[in-house]
Design an enzyme around this catalytic site. Structure first.
Site, mmCIF file in Angstrom:
data_model
loop_
_atom_site.group_PDB
_atom_site.id
_atom_site.type_symbol
_atom_site.label_atom_id
_atom_site.label_comp_id
_atom_site.label_asym_id
_atom_site.label_seq_id
_atom_site.Cartn_x
_atom_site.Cartn_y
_atom_site.Cartn_z
ATOM 1 N N HIS A 1 0.851 -1.185 0.000
ATOM 2 C CA HIS A 1 0.000 0.000 0.000
ATOM 3 C C HIS A 1 0.898 1.250 0.000
ATOM 4 C CE1 HIS A 1 1.078 0.169 4.193
ATOM 5 N NE2 HIS A 1 0.567 -1.041 4.401
ATOM 6 N N GLY B 1 1.829 3.239 2.215
ATOM 7 C CA GLY B 1 2.832 3.289 3.280
ATOM 8 C C GLY B 1 4.116 2.604 2.810
ATOM 9 N N HIS B 2 3.966 1.427 2.180
ATOM 10 C CA HIS B 2 5.153 0.719 1.663
ATOM 11 C C HIS B 2 5.830 1.543 0.569
ATOM 12 C CE1 HIS B 2 2.769 -3.002 2.926
ATOM 13 N NE2 HIS B 2 3.882 -3.095 3.629
ATOM 14 N N GLU C 1 7.023 3.625 11.155
ATOM 15 C CA GLU C 1 6.801 3.903 12.582
ATOM 16 C C GLU C 1 5.430 3.431 13.050
ATOM 17 O OE1 GLU C 1 7.633 8.087 13.098
ATOM 18 O OE2 GLU C 1 9.736 7.656 13.546
ATOM 19 N N GLN D 1 8.096 -2.818 16.793
ATOM 20 C CA GLN D 1 8.900 -3.628 15.867
ATOM 21 C C GLN D 1 10.175 -2.876 15.485
ATOM 22 O OE1 GLN D 1 7.421 -6.043 12.399
ATOM 23 N NE2 GLN D 1 7.962 -4.238 11.231
ATOM 24 N N MET E 1 -2.248 3.393 7.319
ATOM 25 C CA MET E 1 -2.249 2.389 6.242
ATOM 26 C C MET E 1 -1.741 1.060 6.787
ATOM 27 S SD MET E 1 -2.447 3.839 2.917
ATOM 28 C CE MET E 1 -2.909 5.512 2.500
ATOM 29 N N SER E 2 -2.448 -0.002 6.421
ATOM 30 C CA SER E 2 -2.052 -1.344 6.838
ATOM 31 C C SER E 2 -2.674 -2.333 5.863
ATOM 32 C CB SER E 2 -2.597 -1.621 8.249
ATOM 33 O OG SER E 2 -2.615 -3.005 8.509
HETATM 34 O O1 PAF Z 1 6.308 -5.248 9.173
HETATM 35 C C1 PAF Z 1 6.249 -6.273 8.453
HETATM 36 O O2 PAF Z 1 5.655 -6.269 7.370
HETATM 37 C C2 PAF Z 1 6.928 -7.551 8.921
HETATM 38 O O3 PAF Z 1 6.836 -7.693 10.298
HETATM 39 C C3 PAF Z 1 8.379 -7.679 8.436
HETATM 40 C C4 PAF Z 1 9.275 -6.601 9.020
HETATM 41 C C5 PAF Z 1 8.443 -7.630 6.919
HETATM 42 C C6 PAF Z 1 8.964 -9.034 8.883
HETATM 43 O O4 PAF Z 1 8.230 -10.091 8.374
#
Ligand code: PAF
Length: 288
Positions: free
Chosen positions: A34, A36-37, A148, A153, A184-185
């Site tokens: 999405h 965000g990526h 963030e 994580q 976004m997720s």
């Molecule tokens: O944030 C994510 O999409 C996942 O936790 C990651 C960092 C790709 C690890 O699988």
């Protein structure tokens, strides 16, 4: 854009390019990309000429009762988005190439992974750090980019990178939001009908807590009870956790005397969403 499925082939390719002085950025993802990526990919290109996006739905970070099987996937769509974003390499490995039958090594970051999502999802961060450590060793990046939105994580990965001496700079990228504020997720896809609107309680509570904090409120129970009121006004919302933690240690605080993080995980129907905002002290407060 090249697509690699085989870890050894990608590792050899990156090594050969690094010997020629090339720099690499890595954006680890689980696909179903999405905006965000895409913002991570754009940042990644600023840092290095070669951008690798890994697409791997990592089984070890899901508990048996979680959504591994129904996690959304769309490799063709992802491939197009990567190409449009100027990505150079997609790493799209099989489960067997990452976790062969005799696989037995796991990476565990102790303290910062205990609270928040670590408490609700006990093996989650071990799965994340294990796969990210493997991605670091396979892709050999100079820079790696994490959003963030998954603040804990990001903290856990920074800790692992430092503790295990990976020669990689971790670059945090601010949360990317829809116009109405929803973070976004890939999991937003699960929200059906009214749930999409109900999901805004996360953002509304963030806005309320930030507003009270900027007016000087430092009492954590008071800030959390305001957030709780907003969330409980939505019958479909079930609180997994709402907390204010020290932004470095991820430990709960009662009163905000250091930079902190308001973090929450809320189930809207059957979809678990997370979000957070930083609560940063003014310079004057820090000097006291
Ligand atoms: O944030 C994510 O999409 C996942 O936790 C990651 C960092 C790709 C690890 O699988």
């Amino acid at each position: 854009m090249q697509i690699f499925n085989n870890p050894q082939e990608l590792q050899q390719y990156v090594l050969s390019q690094k010997r020629k002085g090339q720099l690499f950025s890595l954006v680890p993802t689980m696909g179903f990309l999405h905006k965000g990526h895409i913002s991570l990919m754009h940042q990644a290109k600023v840092y290095a000429n070669n951008v690798i996006v890994s697409i791997f739905v990592n089984p070890t970070q899901f508990a048996p009762n979680e959504d591994l099987d129904k996690y959304p996937r769309d490799f063709e769509g992802d491939e197009k988005k990567c190409k449009d974003a100027g990505v150079d390499i997609i790493f799209y490995p099989s489960n067997e190439s990452i976790y062969p039958a005799d696989y037995q090594t796991f990476v565990n970051v102790e303290k910062v992974s205990q609270n928040l999502c670590g408490a609700s999802r006990p093996h989650h961060f071990q799965g994340v750090t294990t796969v990210v450590a493997k991605l670091f060793n396979i892709c050999l990046p100079d820079y790696a980019f994490f959003g963030e939105k998954d603040f804990q994580q990001l903290t856990v990965i920074k800790r692992m990178t430092k503790d295990l001496n990976f020669p990689i700079e971790i670059i945090p990228v601010p949360t990317f939001r829809e116009d109405d504020g929803l973070a976004m997720s890939s999991r937003n896809k699960y929200l059906k009908g009214k749930e999409r609107e109900d999901a805004l309680v996360l953002y509304k509570s963030i806005k309320r807590v930030s507003e009270l904090f900027s007016r000087g409120e430092r009492n954590v129970s008071l800030l959390l009870s305001e957030a709780q009121k907003i969330i409980s006004s939505t019958p479909l919302a079930y609180i997994d956790y709402i907390k204010i933690v020290d932004i470095e240690t991820m430990n709960d605080v009662d009163f905000i005397t250091k930079d902190s993080l308001f973090a929450l995980a809320v189930k809207i129907g059957s979809t678990r969403l997370i979000d957070n905002c930083k609560l940063l002290l003014t310079k004057g407060e820090k000097d006291v």
